[in-house]
Design a protein around this motif. Structure first.
Motif, PDB file in Angstrom:
ATOM      1  N   THR A 123       0.845  -1.190   0.000  1.00 37.94           N
ATOM      2  CA  THR A 123       0.000   0.000   0.000  1.00 37.94           C
ATOM      3  C   THR A 123       0.885   1.246   0.000  1.00 37.94           C
ATOM      4  OG1 THR A 123      -1.740  -1.150   1.236  1.00 37.94           O
ATOM      5  CG2 THR A 123      -1.783   1.252   1.260  1.00 37.94           C
ATOM      6  N   VAL A 124       0.561   2.211  -0.872  1.00 40.95           N
ATOM      7  CA  VAL A 124       1.367   3.429  -0.949  1.00 40.95           C
ATOM      8  C   VAL A 124       0.478   4.657  -0.816  1.00 40.95           C
ATOM      9  CG1 VAL A 124       3.146   2.358  -2.380  1.00 40.95           C
ATOM     10  CG2 VAL A 124       1.228   3.523  -3.481  1.00 40.95           C
ATOM     11  N   ASP A 125       1.057   5.709  -0.212  1.00 44.89           N
ATOM     12  CA  ASP A 125       0.374   6.999  -0.169  1.00 44.89           C
ATOM     13  C   ASP A 125       1.258   8.042  -0.841  1.00 44.89           C
ATOM     14  OD1 ASP A 125       2.378   7.710   1.654  1.00 44.89           O
ATOM     15  OD2 ASP A 125       1.067   7.552   3.409  1.00 44.89           O
ATOM     16  N   GLU A 126       0.980   9.308  -0.610  1.00 42.37           N
ATOM     17  CA  GLU A 126       1.666  10.376  -1.336  1.00 42.37           C
ATOM     18  C   GLU A 126       3.156  10.482  -1.038  1.00 42.37           C
ATOM     19  OE1 GLU A 126      -2.689  11.617  -1.066  1.00 42.37           O
ATOM     20  OE2 GLU A 126      -1.203  10.722   0.294  1.00 42.37           O
ATOM     21  N   ASP A 127       3.622   9.844   0.032  1.00 37.79           N
ATOM     22  CA  ASP A 127       5.043   9.911   0.375  1.00 37.79           C
ATOM     23  C   ASP A 127       5.893   8.898  -0.401  1.00 37.79           C
ATOM     24  OD1 ASP A 127       4.707  11.954   2.207  1.00 37.79           O
ATOM     25  OD2 ASP A 127       4.355  10.587   3.891  1.00 37.79           O
ATOM     26  N   ALA A 128       5.248   7.989  -1.124  1.00 44.58           N
ATOM     27  CA  ALA A 128       5.982   6.953  -1.849  1.00 44.58           C
ATOM     28  C   ALA A 128       6.756   7.558  -3.021  1.00 44.58           C
ATOM     29  CB  ALA A 128       5.029   5.877  -2.344  1.00 44.58           C
ATOM     30  N   PRO A 129       7.924   6.996  -3.352  1.00 40.79           N
ATOM     31  CA  PRO A 129       8.723   7.500  -4.472  1.00 40.79           C
ATOM     32  C   PRO A 129       8.127   7.058  -5.806  1.00 40.79           C
ATOM     33  CG  PRO A 129       9.749   5.550  -3.562  1.00 40.79           C
ATOM     34  CD  PRO A 129       8.581   5.861  -2.665  1.00 40.79           C
ATOM     35  N   PRO A 130       8.561   7.661  -6.909  1.00 39.49           N
ATOM     36  CA  PRO A 130       8.074   7.226  -8.219  1.00 39.49           C
ATOM     37  C   PRO A 130       8.577   5.833  -8.559  1.00 39.49           C
ATOM     38  CG  PRO A 130       9.861   8.806  -8.474  1.00 39.49           C
ATOM     39  CD  PRO A 130       9.522   8.777  -7.014  1.00 39.49           C
ATOM     40  N   GLY A 131       7.821   5.137  -9.384  1.00 37.70           N
ATOM     41  CA  GLY A 131       8.229   3.820  -9.835  1.00 37.70           C
ATOM     42  C   GLY A 131       9.128   3.923 -11.050  1.00 37.70           C
ATOM     43  N   ASP A 132       9.338   2.780 -11.695  1.00 40.52           N
ATOM     44  CA  ASP A 132      10.176   2.714 -12.889  1.00 40.52           C
ATOM     45  C   ASP A 132       9.303   2.535 -14.123  1.00 40.52           C
ATOM     46  OD1 ASP A 132      12.591   2.783 -11.368  1.00 40.52           O
ATOM     47  OD2 ASP A 132      12.327   0.647 -10.920  1.00 40.52           O
ATOM     48  N   GLY A 133       9.782   3.011 -15.264  1.00 40.84           N
ATOM     49  CA  GLY A 133       9.071   2.780 -16.507  1.00 40.84           C
ATOM     50  C   GLY A 133       8.564   4.059 -17.141  1.00 40.84           C
ATOM     51  N   PHE A 134       7.834   3.888 -18.233  1.00 41.26           N
ATOM     52  CA  PHE A 134       7.387   5.017 -19.040  1.00 41.26           C
ATOM     53  C   PHE A 134       6.420   5.934 -18.299  1.00 41.26           C
ATOM     54  CE2 PHE A 134       4.080   6.531 -22.094  1.00 41.26           C
ATOM     55  CZ  PHE A 134       4.838   7.552 -22.659  1.00 41.26           C
ATOM     56  N   LEU A 135       5.316   5.394 -17.780  1.00 39.78           N
ATOM     57  CA  LEU A 135       4.324   6.249 -17.148  1.00 39.78           C
ATOM     58  C   LEU A 135       4.839   6.943 -15.890  1.00 39.78           C
ATOM     59  CD1 LEU A 135       0.879   4.478 -17.580  1.00 39.78           C
ATOM     60  CD2 LEU A 135       1.781   6.459 -18.777  1.00 39.78           C
ATOM     61  N   TRP A 194      -6.224  -2.576  -8.419  1.00 43.08           N
ATOM     62  CA  TRP A 194      -6.692  -1.423  -9.181  1.00 43.08           C
ATOM     63  C   TRP A 194      -7.126  -0.349  -8.185  1.00 43.08           C
ATOM     64  CZ3 TRP A 194     -10.126  -2.741 -14.032  1.00 43.08           C
ATOM     65  CH2 TRP A 194      -9.345  -3.478 -14.945  1.00 43.08           C
ATOM     66  N   SER A 195      -6.598   0.847  -8.352  1.00 40.56           N
ATOM     67  CA  SER A 195      -7.010   1.989  -7.539  1.00 40.56           C
ATOM     68  C   SER A 195      -8.042   2.775  -8.347  1.00 40.56           C
ATOM     69  CB  SER A 195      -5.800   2.859  -7.202  1.00 40.56           C
ATOM     70  OG  SER A 195      -4.887   2.136  -6.406  1.00 40.56           O
ATOM     71  N   PHE A 196      -9.269   2.765  -7.902  1.00 40.70           N
ATOM     72  CA  PHE A 196     -10.395   3.302  -8.665  1.00 40.70           C
ATOM     73  C   PHE A 196     -11.000   4.494  -7.931  1.00 40.70           C
ATOM     74  CE2 PHE A 196     -12.162   0.568  -5.488  1.00 40.70           C
ATOM     75  CZ  PHE A 196     -13.311   1.229  -5.082  1.00 40.70           C
ATOM     76  N   ILE A 197     -11.892   5.197  -8.605  1.00 35.83           N
ATOM     77  CA  ILE A 197     -12.694   6.235  -7.959  1.00 35.83           C
ATOM     78  C   ILE A 197     -13.944   6.474  -8.799  1.00 35.83           C
ATOM     79  CG2 ILE A 197     -11.466   8.127  -9.136  1.00 35.83           C
ATOM     80  CD1 ILE A 197     -11.893   9.745  -6.469  1.00 35.83           C
ATOM     81  N   ALA A 198     -15.076   6.662  -8.145  1.00 36.21           N
ATOM     82  CA  ALA A 198     -16.311   7.007  -8.846  1.00 36.21           C
ATOM     83  C   ALA A 198     -16.185   8.408  -9.426  1.00 36.21           C
ATOM     84  CB  ALA A 198     -17.504   6.951  -7.885  1.00 36.21           C
ATOM     85  N   LEU A 199     -16.786   8.643 -10.589  1.00 37.33           N
ATOM     86  CA  LEU A 199     -16.710   9.961 -11.222  1.00 37.33           C
ATOM     87  C   LEU A 199     -17.239  11.049 -10.281  1.00 37.33           C
ATOM     88  CD1 LEU A 199     -16.108  11.730 -13.677  1.00 37.33           C
ATOM     89  CD2 LEU A 199     -18.382  11.144 -14.565  1.00 37.33           C
ATOM     90  N   GLN A 268      -1.346  -1.544  -8.511  1.00 35.33           N
ATOM     91  CA  GLN A 268      -1.199  -0.260  -7.823  1.00 35.33           C
ATOM     92  C   GLN A 268      -2.205  -0.174  -6.687  1.00 35.33           C
ATOM     93  OE1 GLN A 268      -1.582   2.431 -11.207  1.00 35.33           O
ATOM     94  NE2 GLN A 268       0.642   2.721 -11.195  1.00 35.33           N
ATOM     95  N   ARG A 269      -1.681  -0.295  -5.481  1.00 35.12           N
ATOM     96  CA  ARG A 269      -2.526  -0.277  -4.278  1.00 35.12           C
ATOM     97  C   ARG A 269      -2.335   1.081  -3.591  1.00 35.12           C
ATOM     98  NH1 ARG A 269      -2.577  -5.245   0.160  1.00 35.12           N
ATOM     99  NH2 ARG A 269      -4.651  -4.795   1.043  1.00 35.12           N
ATOM    100  N   VAL A 270      -3.054   2.065  -4.102  1.00 37.61           N
ATOM    101  CA  VAL A 270      -2.845   3.453  -3.701  1.00 37.61           C
ATOM    102  C   VAL A 270      -3.981   3.911  -2.788  1.00 37.61           C
ATOM    103  CG1 VAL A 270      -2.562   5.821  -4.557  1.00 37.61           C
ATOM    104  CG2 VAL A 270      -1.663   3.892  -5.884  1.00 37.61           C
ATOM    105  N   VAL A 271      -3.628   4.622  -1.717  1.00 37.15           N
ATOM    106  CA  VAL A 271      -4.641   5.132  -0.788  1.00 37.15           C
ATOM    107  C   VAL A 271      -4.568   6.664  -0.719  1.00 37.15           C
ATOM    108  CG1 VAL A 271      -4.781   3.042   0.604  1.00 37.15           C
ATOM    109  CG2 VAL A 271      -3.094   4.799   1.173  1.00 37.15           C
ATOM    110  N   PRO A 272      -5.724   7.320  -0.496  1.00 39.54           N
ATOM    111  CA  PRO A 272      -5.799   8.788  -0.507  1.00 39.54           C
ATOM    112  C   PRO A 272      -5.582   9.403   0.875  1.00 39.54           C
ATOM    113  CG  PRO A 272      -8.003   7.903  -0.408  1.00 39.54           C
ATOM    114  CD  PRO A 272      -7.069   6.703  -0.416  1.00 39.54           C
TER     115      PRO A 272
END
Length: 298
Positions: A123-135, A194-199, A268-272
């Motif tokens: 699980t990662v939050d805003e303090d996590a570093p960037p990953g590797d790769g194109f995106l 998948w880290s999702f969010i309702a519109l 991507q297990r991302v939390v807000p």
């Protein structure tokens, strides 16, 4: 409040403009052609041009422009379009904002959870570093391009958005017909998060960031309960009352989609954390809630 928005015709931009105007805000839309209406301002991200006169009096600027990541196979030319549409556009807008005698109070830039790369079960939050790769590389450059506005004293926030659950556009809009036809199923082994969010929550979160002076820098705009692709598949089946027996093998995705398949199969297990700490309340926090909301809308 007078608010300027790029990407106003996209899924999120359209919904945000509708929401702001319904509450009486004055919205100006940046368009990539000569302005034809009173609510339009011309800009050209690739030429680094913004008609700054149209930004005068704006208290906030929202930058949602960018070529669709899933719209085309990732050829070298389209990779360049994905990057340039975000990085050059953000740089042009940040420079324009910084040049104003009275700049806006806040510049809210789109970004993505793609910043974190493949996080596996972690699980990662805003303090996590960037990953590797194109995106992840694109996201880093995208956010760095806003530096001129930050240096000019403007509050700059980056909405690192997850997969938006909606029938109106984006990746999920392409999933609904497949599942409704009984052709939906997991991708690969389905264990990727998948880290999702309702519109609805996406728009509410963006407005919350605009209004919250304490929110700056990266802000994860995702539901608080990321789920695996297996769980998404099961939830879609429940909501649409359809079987979900099909599965797309990982090798088939890689053949069909090339490098893009890595993002579908990545986790991507991302939390807000910042949204939750600032008091934001999600109307649709679970995947069943978000799918149900999408089916009831439009």
């Amino acid at each position: 409040m007078r608010i300027a928005i790029t990407g106003s015709t996209g899924l999120i931009g359209t919904a945000l403009v509708r929401s702001l105007r319904s509450d009486g805000h004055d919205v100006v839309r940046l368009v990539r052609r000569p302005a034809r209406a009173g609510d339009e301002v011309e800009w050209d991200p690739h030429r680094q041009y913004v008609d700054t006169a149209g930004l005068v009096g704006c208290e906030a600027v929202v930058n949602l422009a960018g070529a669709g990541v899933g719209d085309h196979r990732w050829t070298e030319a389209y990779r360049k379009e994905i990057r340039d549409s975000r990085v050059l556009g953000t740089a042009a807008l940040a420079e324009a904002v910084a040049s104003l005698d009275t700049p806006p109070k806040v510049l809210l830039c789109g970004s993505a959870v793609g910043y974190y790369g493949d996080t596996g079960d972690r699980t990662v939050d805003e303090d996590a570093p960037p990953g590797d790769g194109f995106l992840p590389g694109v996201c880093v450059e995208w956010e760095e391009a806003a530096a001129p506005a930050d240096e000019a004293g403007v509050r700059v926030a980056f909405a690192r958005t997850g997969l938006v659950v909606s029938r109106e556009g984006g990746a999920w809009a392409r999933m609904f017909p497949l599942f409704r036809a009984g052709l939906g199923g997991r991708l690969g082994d389905g264990r990727q998060y998948w880290s999702f969010i309702a519109l609805h929550d996406e728009v509410a979160a963006l407005r919350h960031i605009l209004d919250s002076e304490s929110l700056a820098g990266p802000v994860n705009v995702t539901a608080p309960t990321p789920v695996t692709n297996r769980e998404v598949t099961a939830a879609m089946g429940r909501a649409l009352h359809r079987p979900t027996v099909f599965a797309v093998p990982a090798v088939a995705l890689r053949v069909a989609l090339g490098d893009m398949a890595g993002d579908l199969l990545g986790s991507q297990r991302v939390v807000p954390r910042k949204l939750l700490d600032s008091g934001f309340s999600f109307a649709f926090p679970t995947i069943d809630d978000a799918i149900g909301a999408a089916l009831r809308s439009a």
